[in-house]
Each structure stands twice: as structure tokens, then as C-alpha cells.
Scaffold this active site. Sequence first.
Site, PDB file in Angstrom:
ATOM      1  N   ASN A 101      69.113  93.620 -10.728  1.00 33.55           N
ATOM      2  CA  ASN A 101      68.773  93.800  -9.380  1.00 33.55           C
ATOM      3  C   ASN A 101      68.684  94.986  -8.797  1.00 33.55           C
ATOM      4  O   ASN A 101      69.549  95.901  -9.413  1.00 33.55           O
ATOM      5  CB  ASN A 101      69.658  93.055  -8.446  1.00 33.55           C
ATOM      6  CG  ASN A 101      69.653  91.398  -8.965  1.00 33.55           C
ATOM      7  OD1 ASN A 101      68.626  90.886  -9.326  1.00 33.55           O
ATOM      8  ND2 ASN A 101      70.962  90.858  -8.844  1.00 33.55           N
TER       9      ASN A 101
ATOM     10  N   VAL B 116      76.152  95.876  -5.845  1.00 31.52           N
ATOM     11  CA  VAL B 116      77.122  96.865  -6.500  1.00 31.52           C
ATOM     12  C   VAL B 116      75.916  97.930  -7.228  1.00 31.52           C
ATOM     13  O   VAL B 116      75.099  97.665  -7.963  1.00 31.52           O
ATOM     14  CB  VAL B 116      77.862  96.378  -7.705  1.00 31.52           C
ATOM     15  CG1 VAL B 116      78.895  97.540  -7.969  1.00 31.52           C
ATOM     16  CG2 VAL B 116      78.682  95.077  -6.963  1.00 31.52           C
TER      17      VAL B 116
ATOM     18  N   HIS C 180      73.697  97.773 -13.619  1.00 34.37           N
ATOM     19  CA  HIS C 180      74.302  96.761 -14.510  1.00 34.37           C
ATOM     20  C   HIS C 180      73.334  95.400 -14.616  1.00 34.37           C
ATOM     21  O   HIS C 180      72.343  95.231 -14.016  1.00 34.37           O
ATOM     22  CB  HIS C 180      75.385  96.200 -13.706  1.00 34.37           C
ATOM     23  CG  HIS C 180      75.062  95.503 -12.354  1.00 34.37           C
ATOM     24  ND1 HIS C 180      75.164  96.219 -11.352  1.00 34.37           N
ATOM     25  CD2 HIS C 180      74.820  94.104 -11.904  1.00 34.37           C
ATOM     26  CE1 HIS C 180      74.963  95.467 -10.195  1.00 34.37           C
ATOM     27  NE2 HIS C 180      74.579  94.203 -10.320  1.00 34.37           N
TER      28      HIS C 180
ATOM     29  N   HIS D 231      72.958  91.675 -15.964  1.00 37.87           N
ATOM     30  CA  HIS D 231      73.373  90.424 -15.819  1.00 37.87           C
ATOM     31  C   HIS D 231      73.219  89.560 -17.191  1.00 37.87           C
ATOM     32  O   HIS D 231      71.773  89.429 -17.440  1.00 37.87           O
ATOM     33  CB  HIS D 231      73.106  89.497 -14.668  1.00 37.87           C
ATOM     34  CG  HIS D 231      73.397  89.938 -13.335  1.00 37.87           C
ATOM     35  ND1 HIS D 231      74.638  89.240 -12.733  1.00 37.87           N
ATOM     36  CD2 HIS D 231      73.068  90.928 -12.730  1.00 37.87           C
ATOM     37  CE1 HIS D 231      74.635  89.988 -11.675  1.00 37.87           C
ATOM     38  NE2 HIS D 231      73.757  91.015 -11.427  1.00 37.87           N
TER      39      HIS D 231
HETATM   40  P1  AMP Z   1      74.392  92.438  -8.240  1.00 43.88           P
HETATM   41  O1  AMP Z   1      74.096  91.402  -6.972  1.00 43.88           O
HETATM   42  O2  AMP Z   1      73.142  92.423  -9.158  1.00 43.88           O
HETATM   43  O3  AMP Z   1      74.655  93.712  -7.519  1.00 43.88           O
HETATM   44  O4  AMP Z   1      75.552  91.983  -8.858  1.00 43.88           O
HETATM   45  C1  AMP Z   1      77.018  92.123  -8.777  1.00 43.88           C
HETATM   46  C2  AMP Z   1      77.726  91.258  -9.495  1.00 43.88           C
HETATM   47  O5  AMP Z   1      79.097  91.865  -9.580  1.00 43.88           O
HETATM   48  C3  AMP Z   1      77.755  89.912  -8.576  1.00 43.88           C
HETATM   49  O6  AMP Z   1      77.401  88.991  -9.617  1.00 43.88           O
HETATM   50  C4  AMP Z   1      79.436  89.792  -8.431  1.00 43.88           C
HETATM   51  O7  AMP Z   1      80.034  88.586  -8.741  1.00 43.88           O
HETATM   52  C5  AMP Z   1      79.922  90.755  -9.325  1.00 43.88           C
HETATM   53  N1  AMP Z   1      81.374  91.384  -9.044  1.00 43.88           N
HETATM   54  C6  AMP Z   1      81.518  92.005  -7.900  1.00 43.88           C
HETATM   55  N2  AMP Z   1      82.797  92.332  -7.903  1.00 43.88           N
HETATM   56  C7  AMP Z   1      83.349  92.020  -9.554  1.00 43.88           C
HETATM   57  C8  AMP Z   1      84.633  92.116  -9.971  1.00 43.88           C
HETATM   58  N3  AMP Z   1      85.714  92.802  -9.637  1.00 43.88           N
HETATM   59  N4  AMP Z   1      84.560  92.048 -11.326  1.00 43.88           N
HETATM   60  C9  AMP Z   1      83.394  91.348 -11.861  1.00 43.88           C
HETATM   61  N5  AMP Z   1      82.491  91.111 -11.104  1.00 43.88           N
HETATM   62  C10 AMP Z   1      82.377  91.137  -9.909  1.00 43.88           C
END
Ligand code: AMP
Length: 111
Positions: free
Chosen positions: A87, A96, A100, A102
Site C-alpha cells: 500500500n 505504517v 512493507h 503483505h
Molecule cells: P498497511 O496498511 O499496508 O500500512 O499495513 C500495516 C500492517 O501492519 C497492518 O496489516 C497491521 O495489522 C500491521 N501491524 C501493525 N502493527 C504491527 C505490529 N506491532 N506487529 C505486526 N504487524 C503490525
Amino acid sequence: MPDCLFCKIINGEIPSDKVYEDEIIFAFKDINPKAPVHLLIIPKKHYPTLNDIPDDEMGIIAEIHNVIKKLAHEFGVAESGYRVLTNVNREGGQVVFHVHYHLIGGRQLPT
Ligand code: AMP
Ligand code: ZN
């Protein structure tokens, strides 16, 4: 990057369920899985978004995909199928701001 959640996960300040690590890549289970297999694969170097990776550093994306391919086999979804997505920025659903990918699988995903 001091205030970055994923940088803190990489350096162990925040715990994670690690599934892979090498010199340039780290991977762990998503805390809020959208499917039986939901992994996050990240570069150790902090880039806020895909847009921020310089052209001459884009090789990291191939390295990430190579790890994704290995993890798909390891987690048993290589043959059944899986989804890889990233994303970018707010309207892309990025929450975040550390690049990253998924890896999602283990059930039928919507088309
Ligand atoms: P995005 O919306 O692509 O930025 O995805 C961020 C992802 O990070 C989401 O799927 C969250 O569930 C995941 N996430 C947030 N905090 C943590 C954490 N502490 N450990 C593992 N995954 C996380
Ligand atoms: Zn970071």
C-alpha cells in the site's frame, strides 16, 4: 528512524513473530491477520513509501520478492495461491510508513 514502528520491530525494541531475517530484509507475522497466512516483508533500511526508494536501490524489491517466494513455500501456500501487495500513501491504505509487502494466503481471496 527513531519513531518508526517497523524500525523498532527490526531492532527488537518492539517484539514480533519473526519468520525470516537476513542482512537486508526482515519478515514477521502481521498482528491483525486478514487470512491464515499473513506475513509482512520489509527492507531493514527505512524508506517511508515505495516512492522514496531511489532508482539505483530498487533491487531491494526483487530481493523482497525472492524472500516472499521462499516464505510462500515454507508456509504452504505456494501452490494453493497467495497475494502480494504493498500500500502506498493514504489513499492506497498505507498506515505504517516503512515500506512493507503483505504476503496473504491460506484461504480463497476475493477477486
Ligand atoms: P498497511 O496498511 O499496508 O500500512 O499495513 C500495516 C500492517 O501492519 C497492518 O496489516 C497491521 O495489522 C500491521 N501491524 C501493525 N502493527 C504491527 C505490529 N506491532 N506487529 C505486526 N504487524 C503490525
Ligand atoms: Zn522504519
